[in-house]
Each structure stands twice: as structure tokens, then as C-alpha cells.
Design a protein around this motif. Structure first.
Motif, PDB file in Angstrom:
ATOM      1  N   VAL A 198       4.872   7.147   1.295  1.00 41.41           N
ATOM      2  CA  VAL A 198       5.250   6.035   2.157  1.00 41.41           C
ATOM      3  C   VAL A 198       4.714   4.754   1.540  1.00 41.41           C
ATOM      4  N   ALA A 199       5.581   3.755   1.396  1.00 40.36           N
ATOM      5  CA  ALA A 199       5.162   2.442   0.905  1.00 40.36           C
ATOM      6  C   ALA A 199       5.280   1.438   2.041  1.00 40.36           C
ATOM      7  N   ASP A 258       9.762   8.324   0.893  1.00 38.79           N
ATOM      8  CA  ASP A 258      10.300   9.431   0.105  1.00 38.79           C
ATOM      9  C   ASP A 258      11.753   9.229  -0.312  1.00 38.79           C
ATOM     10  N   ASP A 259      12.030   8.112  -0.913  1.00 38.96           N
ATOM     11  CA  ASP A 259      13.396   7.845  -1.360  1.00 38.96           C
ATOM     12  C   ASP A 259      13.516   8.015  -2.864  1.00 38.96           C
ATOM     13  N   ALA A 271      -1.492  10.378  -2.357  1.00 39.65           N
ATOM     14  CA  ALA A 271      -0.753   9.354  -3.103  1.00 39.65           C
ATOM     15  C   ALA A 271      -1.517   8.845  -4.310  1.00 39.65           C
ATOM     16  N   ALA A 272      -2.795   9.207  -4.428  1.00 37.58           N
ATOM     17  CA  ALA A 272      -3.594   8.748  -5.572  1.00 37.58           C
ATOM     18  C   ALA A 272      -3.016   9.225  -6.905  1.00 37.58           C
ATOM     19  N   ALA A 314       0.858  -1.187   0.000  1.00 39.84           N
ATOM     20  CA  ALA A 314       0.000   0.000   0.000  1.00 39.84           C
ATOM     21  C   ALA A 314       0.891   1.232   0.000  1.00 39.84           C
ATOM     22  N   VAL A 315       0.337   2.314  -0.499  1.00 38.87           N
ATOM     23  CA  VAL A 315       1.077   3.577  -0.557  1.00 38.87           C
ATOM     24  C   VAL A 315       0.177   4.694  -0.031  1.00 38.87           C
TER      25      VAL A 315
END
Length: 503
Positions: free
Chosen positions: A345-346, A364-365, A394-395, A335-336
Motif C-alpha cells: 500500500v502506498a 497492490d497494482d 514492505a522493507a 509512505a509504503v
């Protein structure tokens, strides 16, 4: 509103008598001596020192001239018969006299309280010293949308009940007062704050007594409770851009009116006792209230059930830390989510039989959204579901992931409700573990619920931009997405999904 002599004024500074007195540390100067102090003598009013201190803090400015409490406003948790309404009312009249065209909106939960407050302020402005400065005809209006007091210079203080819809539809309001704040929903607050004028004041007051259990169960205390939590929480990494004042007795205060100890505790809760308020006024309250109400409304003590507890206690969450599956094992689902400022964030969930393991995979990488989509697609492939809430920032990744043939699922408010309910149930019954990542612990510490639907559903409340709950939302949705997959993780199913990348 008494025009007290100096002998009846409490001279003790606010910081010496309040249980909590929290204010911005960047106050350079205050407008109190410009807007209020010059008007008080002509009004025949003398404030207690603690009331003056509240106004000095409320009107505190930074070096650049901006209001220090411009975000959270001024929150007052003070017992009955202590003079909080009296002190704020006097200051507002002074500001209206000193600043032509000022608009103040004073809302209460009940119409009865609104009418009583209007009656009190009317008795002040009709005094001979102030009446010439009021509107010649109908300075006090008791009906229609103009209910309130009206000054000759165009200033006005309007009163109404939130339960009747008062407060919505206004524009260019300079000061808002939310009385009976223990009955103030966040949704109503959002609607009313939209009317705040971007002026040289833009000030909001939140006043009340500790909420009752029924108010807590109904969620009508959420605005008040959240402000108290933000102010007194131990985590000071996020500055509280507001003023918070609480007067309260010790929790073990006795309720026996014949006990000297009762009156000693009362003095801690009521700074007006012994000055403007005598024993009879307190005895009248105590004799006509239940012991529980006396503790809240006379002693100012918040219920044990109102303690600043997380939705999921830290002790419970910390007990669920586990190493999880072997490195290289692909997650069942991902999920993100994203914070208010767009940080992605994942998270991943590994489901083994009836248990699940959760981890934050990356924060955030990535240099841009395409890089983020590439990173996620590489780990999800075409089989692992990646869940993204359609209302999340994040959508924006959904079309990018679909173009990379990732199996994307997006959900509605109903999905969020089911996700949060399932996540909460799994943590309380011990059927989920996690890697102990600190960003999730931080998010849980500040996370609150928001109501979804009318059947008891709820979701994580994203509305506070200063509380980043994106990591919590991500693992919650990853857990939900994995529950939709009927195939548990197999030891032979591998990928790079487990490798955490955190900036």
C-alpha cells in the motif's frame, strides 16, 4: 464439584440462554461423544446442557477432521459462581482418561487462584471412582514444575501462575486453559501458544470475567478484549474461527438484593442460579463487593469504557473527509506498508502550512516488486521522501528504491511511536483531512494499540493477520514523514503522485 442429580441440572440449551453464543458455521461433527460423554458416568458427573454444548462446540470438527476453533480457541466471558471452571474441569478429566498421554496446562494470573483450582480438581480425581485411574504414587503434586494431577495412562493437568512465569518452556501441550483471562497480555499469550502441540486436539480456552478499569488502563486485558471484539463485531466478512460465549445481565440491572428484578437479571448472567447455585452464594458475593464489581463479576456486564470502540472513532474520522489539493499537486511525502500476505500500500501526505491531507495512492497494482519500485520512483522522484518502517514486510522495497535514487527513510519503533502519536493528535484536533478511502476506514475499525517503550508510547498492532491495517500504517507514516519536511506543498509543485491506483 457437585455430582448433581438430574433434578439439579439446567436442561436449557446454550443458544437459548447465552447473551452471545458465536461458533464456526462449518462444524460437521464433534468429538464430545468420543472423548467426554463415555467417561462422565464413571466419574459420577452430570453436566448442565449449556456446559455440554460448550464442549460439543469446542471439540467440533470440519468435514476434513480439523478442529473448527483452531485459530481463536474457546473464549468464555462468564460471571463468578456460574460453573464455567467446573464444566471445563470435568471435560478435561474425561479427555485425560479417554486419551492417554494428554498434556493440559492450566494457567491463572495469581498463584492463589492456581492453588485453589488445583485443590478443586484434586478433590475430584481422589474420589473412589477415579482414584484407581490415577498415578499410583503422588497422583496430586502441590509443588515444583509438576504441580498438578497425574493419570496412570500418562495424561496430566499442570497448574501454575502466569505472574510467576508459568506456561513458558513447555512443549507438545495438547490443551491450554487461560484462567483469569482479564489479566492476560498478548505478549504472554504469544509465548505460551508456542508450546501448543500440533496434534489431533490443539485446543485453547480463554476464561474470565469482564475486566476492571485498572486492568484496562494497564493493558493486561488486551487478549481477552480482542477476542470479544472479533467475536461480536458486526463485520462478519472475516469468519471467527473460534467459539465465544458470554452470559451477562442487561446493563440496567438493579443491584438491590431485595428486588425480584435483581434475581431475574441474575438468571440471565448465571445459568447455574436456581440449579446448582442458591441465593446465599450470590448474596455473599454482592455483600462483599463494590457495586461496580458486582456489575462485572456477578452480572457479567462489560464496562462502558470497555465497549468495542475504535482508537479513532468512525464518526470523528468521517468528519475529516475533504477533497484536498488540486489534482496533479505532488505530495510532501509518501509512505509504503504491506499486509501480512505481502500486499503493498502506498500513501501520500500533502502538508499545507499547519494542516495535512492524506490519501491512499495505490494498493497492490503491480506485477512484482520491481514494478512497484518503478511506480513509486516515478512519482517520488529524488526529492519526495518515501518512508518505510524497517519492521514492515514492505522493507523489501528499500534497496530497490535506493537503487532508483529515491529518497528513502526507514524508521525504528521510536519513529512508529512518534508517528502514531502525531497522527492521533492531528485527527483529534482536526488538523488533518483525508479522501475517505474505505480501506482506511476498515483498518481503523479493527485496529488496536500495542505498547512501545515505558513512557506511554504506542504503535498500531500488526499481530492479528486477519486485520489488514497496512493502509492505516501507510497514511500514518506518510503524515509523519511530511512532518519531517519543513517545506510545505506549493501550488506550482506537481507530479503524478495524486493519481490513485487501486486494484
Amino acid at each position: 464439584m457437585p455430582t448433581a442429580s438430574a433434578a439439579r441440572v439446567n436442561p436449557t440449551p446454550l443458544v437459548e440462554i447465552a447473551r452471545h453464543c458465536i461458533f464456526p458455521d462449518d462444524i460437521a461433527f464433534t468429538r464430545y461423544y468420543e472423548l467426554i460423554a463415555p467417561e462422565l458416568p464413571g466419574m459420577g458427573v452430570t453436566l448442565d446442557r449449556w456446559q455440554q454444548d460448550i464442549w460439543e462446540l469446542a471439540l467440533g470438527l470440519r468435514d476434513d477432521g480439523s478442529l473448527c476453533c483452531d485459530v481463536m480457541g474457546v473464549t468464555l466471558s462468564i460471571a463468578r459462581q456460574a460453573g464455567k471452571t467446573w464444566g471445563i474441569m470435568a471435560g478435561l478429566i474425561a479427555i485425560c482418561l479417554a486419551r492417554p498421554g494428554t498434556t493440559v496446562v492450566w494457567s491463572s494470573h495469581h498463584d492463589r487462584t492456581s492453588s485453589e483450582t488445583l485443590g478443586k480438581i484434586a478433590s475430584i480425581v481422589e474420589k473412589p471412582a477415579i482414584r484407581p485411574k490415577m498415578r499410583a504414587q503422588f497422583p496430586v503434586v502441590y509443588t515444583d514444575d509438576s504441580r498438578g494431577v497425574h493419570f496412570a495412562n500418562g495424561s496430566r493437568i499442570l497448574f501454575g501462575a502466569r505472574a510467576a512465569g508459568f506456561g513458558r518452556g513447555f512443549s507438545e501441550v495438547d490443551i491450554q486453559v487461560y484462567d483469569e483471562c482479564q489479566n492476560l497480555k498478548e505478549a504472554a499469550l504469544t509465548d505460551m501458544l508456542a508450546a501448543m502441540n500440533v496434534s489431533d486436539i490443539g485446543l485453547a480456552f480463554f476464561m474470565g470475567t469482564p475486566p476492571r478499569p485498572v486492568e484496562a488502563r494497564q493493558g493486561v486485558d488486551e487478549a481477552f478484549k480482542r477476542r470479544r471484539k472479533r467475536a461480536v463485531e458486526l463485520d462478519r466478512r472475516r469468519p471467527f474461527k473460534g467459539v465465544f460465549v458470554e452470559f451477562s445481565a442487561d446493563r440496567d440491572a438493579p443491584l438491590d438484593l431485595d428486588s425480584d428484578e435483581f434475581w431475574e437479571h441474575l438468571a440471565k448472567a448465571n445459568p447455574s442460579y436456581g440449579y446448582r447455585v442458591g441465593k446465599s452464594a450470590i448474596e455473599r458475593l454482592v455483600e462483599n463487593m463494590s457495586p461496580e464489581d458486582v456489575m462485572r463479576e456477578v452480572m457479567g456486564i462489560w464496562d462502558e469504557t470497555q465497549k468495542l470502540e475504535a482508537v479513532i472513532p468512525a464518526a470523528l474520522w468521517n468528519d475529516l473527509v475533504d477533497a484536498g489539493p488540486e489534482d496533479g499537486t505532488a505530495p510532501t511525502a509518501m509512505a509504503v506498508d504491506a499486509s501480512h500476505d505481502g500486499v503493498l500500500v502506498a500513501a501520500g501526505c500533502w502538508r499545507v502550512e499547519s494542516a495535512s491531507h492524506l490519501e491512499v495512492l495505490a494498493i497492490d497494482d503491480w506485477s512484482d516488486d520491481d514494478a512497484a519500485a518503478d511506480w513509486i520512483a516515478e512519482r517520488a522522484g529524488r526529492r519526495i521522501v518515501v518512508f518505510i518502517d524497517s519492521a514492515s514486510p514492505a522493507a523489501r522495497l528499500i534497496p530497490l528504491l535506493k537503487s532508483r535514487r529515491v529518497k528513502v527513510a526507514s524508521g525504528s519503533a521510536g519513529d512508529m511511536s512518534r508517528a502514531c502519536g502525531g497522527f492521533f493528535s492531528a485527527t483529534t484536533n482536526g488538523s488533518v483531512t483525508h479522501d475517505g478511502h474505505p480501506v482506511v476506514g476498515d483498518a481503523l475499525e479493527g485496529a488496536t494499540k500495542r505498547k512501545i517503550g515505558d513512557a506511554g508510547g504506542w504503535g498500531w498492532d500488526r499481530r492479528d493477520p486477519e486485520t489488514n491495517i497496512a493502509p492505516l500504517v501507510a497514511i500514518t507514516l506518510a503524515h509523519y514523514a511530511a512532518s519531517l519536511d519543513t517545506k510545505p506543498t506549493r501550488s506550482g509543485r506537481t507530479s503524478e503522485g495524486r493519481r490513485a491506483v487501486v486494484s
